[in-house]
Motif scaffolding. Structure first.
Motif, PDB file in Angstrom:
ATOM      1  N   PRO A 189       0.788  -1.232   0.000  1.00 18.30           N
ATOM      2  CA  PRO A 189       0.000   0.000   0.000  1.00 18.30           C
ATOM      3  C   PRO A 189       0.818   1.280   0.000  1.00 18.30           C
ATOM      4  CG  PRO A 189      -0.159  -1.116   2.122  1.00 18.30           C
ATOM      5  CD  PRO A 189       0.501  -2.067   1.165  1.00 18.30           C
ATOM      6  N   LEU A 200       2.684   2.546  -2.101  1.00 20.15           N
ATOM      7  CA  LEU A 200       3.923   2.604  -2.884  1.00 20.15           C
ATOM      8  C   LEU A 200       3.650   2.990  -4.336  1.00 20.15           C
ATOM      9  CD1 LEU A 200       5.832  -0.389  -1.277  1.00 20.15           C
ATOM     10  CD2 LEU A 200       6.244   2.048  -0.931  1.00 20.15           C
ATOM     11  N   ARG A 235       4.996  10.845  -2.612  1.00 20.26           N
ATOM     12  CA  ARG A 235       4.685  10.548  -1.214  1.00 20.26           C
ATOM     13  C   ARG A 235       5.915  10.803  -0.324  1.00 20.26           C
ATOM     14  NH1 ARG A 235       4.655   4.428   1.276  1.00 20.26           N
ATOM     15  NH2 ARG A 235       3.928   5.026   3.335  1.00 20.26           N
ATOM     16  N   TYR A 295      10.999   8.801   1.153  1.00 13.29           N
ATOM     17  CA  TYR A 295      10.969   7.770   0.108  1.00 13.29           C
ATOM     18  C   TYR A 295      11.591   8.203  -1.217  1.00 13.29           C
ATOM     19  CZ  TYR A 295       7.784   5.605   3.443  1.00 13.29           C
ATOM     20  OH  TYR A 295       7.251   5.052   4.574  1.00 13.29           O
ATOM     21  N   ASN A 355       7.990  -5.702  -0.859  1.00 13.59           N
ATOM     22  CA  ASN A 355       7.866  -4.577   0.058  1.00 13.59           C
ATOM     23  C   ASN A 355       6.394  -4.495   0.422  1.00 13.59           C
ATOM     24  OD1 ASN A 355       7.770  -2.220   1.485  1.00 13.59           O
ATOM     25  ND2 ASN A 355       9.011  -1.030   0.049  1.00 13.59           N
ATOM     26  N   ALA A 385       5.109  -2.859   2.636  1.00 12.39           N
ATOM     27  CA  ALA A 385       4.805  -1.521   3.174  1.00 12.39           C
ATOM     28  C   ALA A 385       4.131  -1.649   4.544  1.00 12.39           C
ATOM     29  CB  ALA A 385       3.997  -0.721   2.154  1.00 12.39           C
ATOM     30  N   ALA A 386       3.043  -0.926   4.789  1.00 11.53           N
ATOM     31  CA  ALA A 386       2.447  -0.925   6.129  1.00 11.53           C
ATOM     32  C   ALA A 386       1.973  -2.310   6.566  1.00 11.53           C
ATOM     33  CB  ALA A 386       1.293   0.067   6.172  1.00 11.53           C
ATOM     34  N   HIS A 440       3.877  -4.683   9.048  1.00 10.25           N
ATOM     35  CA  HIS A 440       3.809  -4.578  10.500  1.00 10.25           C
ATOM     36  C   HIS A 440       2.511  -5.129  11.079  1.00 10.25           C
ATOM     37  CE1 HIS A 440       7.095  -2.009   9.381  1.00 10.25           C
ATOM     38  NE2 HIS A 440       6.297  -1.134   8.799  1.00 10.25           N
ATOM     39  N   HIS A 469      12.701  -2.816   2.219  1.00  8.71           N
ATOM     40  CA  HIS A 469      12.169  -1.516   2.652  1.00  8.71           C
ATOM     41  C   HIS A 469      13.063  -0.399   2.142  1.00  8.71           C
ATOM     42  CE1 HIS A 469       9.123  -3.373   5.071  1.00  8.71           C
ATOM     43  NE2 HIS A 469      10.046  -4.172   5.583  1.00  8.71           N
ATOM     44  N   ILE A 470      12.417   0.648   1.706  1.00 10.95           N
ATOM     45  CA  ILE A 470      13.132   1.815   1.175  1.00 10.95           C
ATOM     46  C   ILE A 470      13.777   2.588   2.329  1.00 10.95           C
ATOM     47  CG2 ILE A 470      12.801   4.019  -0.045  1.00 10.95           C
ATOM     48  CD1 ILE A 470      10.302   2.550  -1.383  1.00 10.95           C
ATOM     49  N   SER A 471      12.983   2.833   3.364  1.00 13.35           N
ATOM     50  CA  SER A 471      13.479   3.577   4.525  1.00 13.35           C
ATOM     51  C   SER A 471      14.049   2.599   5.551  1.00 13.35           C
ATOM     52  CB  SER A 471      12.331   4.384   5.152  1.00 13.35           C
ATOM     53  OG  SER A 471      11.332   3.511   5.648  1.00 13.35           O
ATOM     54  N   THR A 502      13.436   1.183   8.579  1.00 12.00           N
ATOM     55  CA  THR A 502      12.285   1.061   9.468  1.00 12.00           C
ATOM     56  C   THR A 502      12.702   1.018  10.943  1.00 12.00           C
ATOM     57  OG1 THR A 502      12.379  -1.302   8.973  1.00 12.00           O
ATOM     58  CG2 THR A 502      10.712  -0.022   7.821  1.00 12.00           C
ATOM     59  N   ARG A 522      12.854   4.382  12.684  1.00 14.92           N
ATOM     60  CA  ARG A 522      11.590   5.120  12.683  1.00 14.92           C
ATOM     61  C   ARG A 522      10.740   4.696  13.893  1.00 14.92           C
ATOM     62  NH1 ARG A 522       9.118   4.852   6.821  1.00 14.92           N
ATOM     63  NH2 ARG A 522       7.879   6.569   7.675  1.00 14.92           N
ATOM     64  N   ARG A 534       7.081   0.239  13.498  1.00 15.60           N
ATOM     65  CA  ARG A 534       7.727  -0.216  12.263  1.00 15.60           C
ATOM     66  C   ARG A 534       8.865  -1.212  12.527  1.00 15.60           C
ATOM     67  NH1 ARG A 534       5.479   3.327   8.374  1.00 15.60           N
ATOM     68  NH2 ARG A 534       5.032   5.348   9.299  1.00 15.60           N
TER      69      ARG A 534
HETATM   70  C1  DQA Z   1       8.177   0.936   3.895  1.00 11.70           C
HETATM   71  C2  DQA Z   1       8.247   1.141   5.408  1.00 11.70           C
HETATM   72  C3  DQA Z   1       6.887   0.928   6.036  1.00 11.70           C
HETATM   73  O1  DQA Z   1       6.973   1.111   7.443  1.00 11.70           O
HETATM   74  C4  DQA Z   1       5.887   1.918   5.478  1.00 11.70           C
HETATM   75  O2  DQA Z   1       4.601   1.658   6.006  1.00 11.70           O
HETATM   76  C5  DQA Z   1       5.868   1.939   3.996  1.00 11.70           C
HETATM   77  C6  DQA Z   1       7.110   1.808   3.252  1.00 11.70           C
HETATM   78  C7  DQA Z   1       9.524   1.269   3.208  1.00 11.70           C
HETATM   79  O3  DQA Z   1       9.724   0.808   2.094  1.00 11.70           O
HETATM   80  O4  DQA Z   1      10.336   1.996   3.784  1.00 11.70           O
HETATM   81  O5  DQA Z   1       4.824   2.184   3.391  1.00 11.70           O
HETATM   82  O6  DQA Z   1       7.887  -0.430   3.637  1.00 11.70           O
END
Ligand code: DQA
Length: 140
Positions: free
Chosen positions: A11, A13, A19, A24, A73, A75-76, A79, A99-101, A103, A106, A110
């Motif tokens: 979600p 992405l 975004r 990101y 990935n 994403a949310a 978790h 994961h791009i960031s 986690t 953060r 996460r």
């Molecule tokens: C993410 C990290 C997740 O915590 C976040 O909800 C995302 C992107 C990342 O790629 O850094 O939507 O998966």
């Protein structure tokens, strides 16, 4: 040498590029995906993105018995989703969690992942380059 790699994005992405670019980055995934395909011409990629949990599970089932590796990935849903974690256990293909960031740098929520215990490996925090490292981990 793996020749078929599926990339599955969860979600929000679809909004990469606009975004939260401070987290990101400013590049769209479509643009990045083109670069990735050009860089690994020997690999046949497939790409799927959905904002819907069940659709991500369906795609894992669809590619999970016929592809050499999956970059996921979630994403949310990373978790929160027991269902996606179970889907990874149910399929044959190795899954690399992406994961791009970073986690772990953060919010606490996460730091929890339903993907990691079922994944072959985890690549976190290198921006979109995390996907490139994921491909390298499969083809290397
Ligand atoms: C993410 C990290 C997740 O915590 C976040 O909800 C995302 C992107 C990342 O790629 O850094 O939507 O998966």
């Amino acid at each position: 040498m793996p020749s078929k790699i599926a990339i599955i994005n969860g979600p929000n992405l679809n909004l990469l590029g606009t975004r939260e670019p401070n987290i990101y980055g400013a590049q769209t995934f479509a643009d990045y995906y083109e670069q990735l395909q050009a860089e690994f011409p020997e690999v046949t990629f497939s790409y799927f993105q959905s904002n819907i949990e069940g659709e991500l599970i369906d795609e894992l089932h669809r590619v999970g018995f016929s592809t050499d590796g999956i970059l996921l990935n979630a994403a949310a849903y990373t978790h929160t989703s027991v269902g996606i974690g179970d889907a990874i256990k149910a399929i044959d293909a190795p899954v690399i969690e992406i994961h791009i960031s970073n986690t772990f740098a953060r919010e606490d929520f996460r730091h929890q992942s339903y993907i990691t215990p079922n994944a072959k490996g985890l690549i976190v925090g290198f921006g979109l380059n995390s996907y490139r490292l994921g491909v390298q981990s499969l083809v290397g």
